[in-house]
Design a protein around this motif. Structure first.
Motif, PDB file in Angstrom:
ATOM      1  N   TYR A 143       0.802  -1.217   0.000  1.00  0.00           N
ATOM      2  CA  TYR A 143       0.000   0.000   0.000  1.00  0.00           C
ATOM      3  C   TYR A 143       0.835   1.267   0.000  1.00  0.00           C
ATOM      4  N   ARG A 144       1.850   1.322   0.868  1.00  0.00           N
ATOM      5  CA  ARG A 144       2.648   2.556   0.953  1.00  0.00           C
ATOM      6  C   ARG A 144       3.401   2.850  -0.349  1.00  0.00           C
ATOM      7  N   PRO A 145       4.091   1.842  -0.960  1.00  0.00           N
ATOM      8  CA  PRO A 145       4.705   2.126  -2.269  1.00  0.00           C
ATOM      9  C   PRO A 145       3.678   2.470  -3.342  1.00  0.00           C
ATOM     10  N   LEU A 146       2.525   1.792  -3.304  1.00  0.00           N
ATOM     11  CA  LEU A 146       1.489   2.083  -4.299  1.00  0.00           C
ATOM     12  C   LEU A 146       0.955   3.499  -4.136  1.00  0.00           C
TER      13      LEU A 146
ATOM     14  N   ASP B 257       4.067  17.749 -13.979  1.00  0.00           N
ATOM     15  CA  ASP B 257       5.290  17.855 -13.185  1.00  0.00           C
ATOM     16  C   ASP B 257       6.139  16.595 -13.423  1.00  0.00           C
ATOM     17  N   TYR B 258       6.954  16.622 -14.490  1.00  0.00           N
ATOM     18  CA  TYR B 258       7.741  15.450 -14.856  1.00  0.00           C
ATOM     19  C   TYR B 258       9.050  15.348 -14.078  1.00  0.00           C
ATOM     20  N   HIS B 259       9.340  16.318 -13.252  1.00  0.00           N
ATOM     21  CA  HIS B 259      10.567  16.294 -12.453  1.00  0.00           C
ATOM     22  C   HIS B 259      10.355  15.601 -11.102  1.00  0.00           C
ATOM     23  N   TYR B 260       9.121  15.248 -10.787  1.00  0.00           N
ATOM     24  CA  TYR B 260       8.830  14.550  -9.539  1.00  0.00           C
ATOM     25  C   TYR B 260       9.390  13.126  -9.612  1.00  0.00           C
ATOM     26  N   LYS B 261      10.039  12.673  -8.552  1.00  0.00           N
ATOM     27  CA  LYS B 261      10.632  11.342  -8.514  1.00  0.00           C
ATOM     28  C   LYS B 261       9.923  10.495  -7.458  1.00  0.00           C
ATOM     29  N   ILE B 262       9.564   9.287  -7.847  1.00  0.00           N
ATOM     30  CA  ILE B 262       8.939   8.335  -6.930  1.00  0.00           C
ATOM     31  C   ILE B 262      10.043   7.604  -6.164  1.00  0.00           C
TER      32      ILE B 262
ATOM     33  N   TYR C 134      10.170  -1.971  -9.287  1.00  0.00           N
ATOM     34  CA  TYR C 134      10.349  -1.943 -10.742  1.00  0.00           C
ATOM     35  C   TYR C 134       9.346  -0.990 -11.390  1.00  0.00           C
ATOM     36  N   LEU C 135       8.088  -1.021 -10.905  1.00  0.00           N
ATOM     37  CA  LEU C 135       7.071  -0.123 -11.445  1.00  0.00           C
ATOM     38  C   LEU C 135       7.431   1.334 -11.187  1.00  0.00           C
ATOM     39  N   ALA C 136       7.935   1.619  -9.979  1.00  0.00           N
ATOM     40  CA  ALA C 136       8.329   2.988  -9.655  1.00  0.00           C
ATOM     41  C   ALA C 136       9.470   3.459 -10.554  1.00  0.00           C
ATOM     42  N   GLU C 137      10.483   2.594 -10.745  1.00  0.00           N
ATOM     43  CA  GLU C 137      11.605   2.951 -11.607  1.00  0.00           C
ATOM     44  C   GLU C 137      11.146   3.152 -13.055  1.00  0.00           C
TER      45      GLU C 137
END
Length: 470
Positions: free
Chosen positions: A191-194, A208-213, A223-226
């Motif tokens: 849940y927290r990563p999602l 805002d394409y400069h936001y990093k997950i 892998y989804l975040a990357e």
């Protein structure tokens, strides 16, 4: 997802726990009750058999109660049961419950209820509550003198059942509480990563394409975040390129359009004398040709951006080089330039897109002519290395500054020196060349020294090394 996913999971977990507890309670209650009935019936029958054996050993088939009264009372007290001695007709001869049923006749007495059979109920309405009844015959030789009946209140069995169920329920509750760890694992790992990924997707949707997950996991969530971070970087680059593309197109279109407008206004208001009009009309034609060339280059790039645009055939690249060089004959005469063609073989058969390679050669030779010094030469060579055909185009011109070499393949890029030398360049020629060669799965390199010249070298597959159709 933000408002309901975790709540839904909790609700589903609670519903699962409640339903699971209900199923366990219902199943365990029924199974435990039937098990205890069977086990208690077997145990009571064993006791009844022991008592009947005692009668048989006395040799008294008239069922004198004095011989075994102590044994019956001990068993009755220990097991909390009632023990009857009845004759063959169903008359109760002895009762351990203070002779409560002594001398009564059992209605509809069933003498066949022996062995491992048992009966549940109030036993012919002789008990106010349910009892478990078993019966064993008293025999000597082959003669049955009577029966031993043992009755145990069902409430005793129910009490044992409740003790077992309490253990089952307590165990189920402990398991349910321990399973809350699943909730913690779900929250931390899923849940927290999602939630972070969802926040990132919302930022990207807002531009805002400069936001990093940020995530520390190396599983599918990581892998989804990357992947989303990579996607945002690519979209950001594409967005920057689009802005730069529009700016470059606007600049390159504005310049010739401004010239055309200025010349036409000057001709109309008489600023340009009538005898000079042909001269300025030729300039107008030159500017329109520049616009046409820019438009064609942009259309070519649009085609190159599509997959599967190549139509490969076998052809002689040496012949294509000769044909392209012939089309620049007038330009060579004006600058007094010559082509030096050096071919390793008379024919160099390649497997490629004929029209696209012709365009590559045209752009590279056109660049070489633009930036070569007058009265110089342009060397064009072909050769074979392994299953590759190498094509080299080398001029003796002004060269490319070292700091610009890495940028020459960018769309609309022009080095300052080339911009000053050639006002009619679009900055798309080398980008088109790079795209075509890359689409063939081949490489192109550039080596240049300022004031000495520039050499472009690219490879093509030989005709015998056929690639699958694109």
């Amino acid at each position: 997802m933000k408002r309901s996913l975790f709540v839904k999971f909790i609700v589903a977990y609670i519903v699962f726990g409640v339903l699971g507890f209900m199923v366990v309670a219902i199943l365990s209650s029924g199974l435990t009750y039937r098990y205890l009935i069977r086990e208690r019936a077997n145990s009571l029958y064993s006791e009844a058999t022991l008592i009947s054996s005692t009668y048989s050993e006395t040799g008294n088939l008239n069922l004198s109660t004095d011989a075994v009264s102590q044994q019956m009372k001990a068993v009755s007290t220990f097991l909390d049961v009632d023990i009857w001695i009845v004759d063959r007709n169903g008359k109760v001869l002895s009762d351990t419950a203070e002779e409560a049923h002594k001398n009564i006749e059992i209605p509809d007495f069933d003498s066949t209820m022996t062995g491992m059979r048992y009966k549940l109920g109030r036993y012919h309405d002789l008990y106010p509550d349910e009892v478990l009844s078993v019966m064993a015959p008293v025999t000597r030789g082959y003669t049955t003198g009577g029966y031993v009946l043992i009755h145990e209140p069902v409430e005793n069995i129910v009490a044992s059942q409740n003790d077992i169920l309490n253990i089952v329920y307590l165990t189920a509750l402990i398991i349910f509480i321990l399973s809350l760890l699943i909730m913690a694992v779900f929250y931390v790992i899923v849940y927290r990563p999602l939630k972070r990924i969802t926040e990132g997707a919302t930022k990207y949707a807002a531009g805002d394409y400069h936001y990093k997950i940020t995530t520390n996991s190396e599983d599918e969530m990581g892998y989804l975040a990357e992947t989303l971070n990579f996607m945002s970087d690519e979209i950001s680059k594409s967005d920057d390129y689009q802005k730069q593309f529009i700016a470059n197109v606007s600049h390159d279109f504005r310049s010739p359009l401004t010239s055309i407008k200025g010349y036409l206004e000057a001709i109309l208001d008489g600023t340009i004398p009538e005898e000079l009009e042909p001269k300025y009309l030729m300039r107008l034609i030159s500017e329109t040709e520049r616009l046409t060339k820019l438009t064609q280059s942009m259309l070519s790039l649009g085609t190159l951006d599509k997959k599967g645009f190549l139509s490969r055939t076998n052809f002689d690249v040496n012949r294509v080089i000769r044909d392209v060089c012939a089309s620049f004959e007038m330009t060579c005469q004006k600058k007094e330039l010559v082509f030096e063609l050096t071919f390793a073989e008379k024919k160099e058969m390649v497997y490629a897109d004929y029209s696209k390679i012709q365009q590559v050669l045209y752009n590279l030779i056109d660049n070489a002519l633009k930036f070569s010094n007058p009265k110089s030469s342009i060397a064009i060579r072909t050769g074979i290395r392994g299953q590759k055909v190498f094509v080299s185009i080398k001029d003796t011109g002004i060269g490319i500054p070292k700091q610009d070499l890495a940028k020459i393949w960018d769309r609309f890029y022009k080095a300052d020196q080339s911009r000053g030398k050639d006002k009619h360049g679009t900055g798309l020629g080398l980008s088109i060349v790079k795209s075509i060669i890359t689409a063939h799965g081949e490489n192109i390199d550039c080596v240049s020294t300022e004031g000495v010249g520039t050499e472009f070298t690219f490879t093509l597959p030989q005709a015998s090394y056929e690639l699958p159709e694109s």
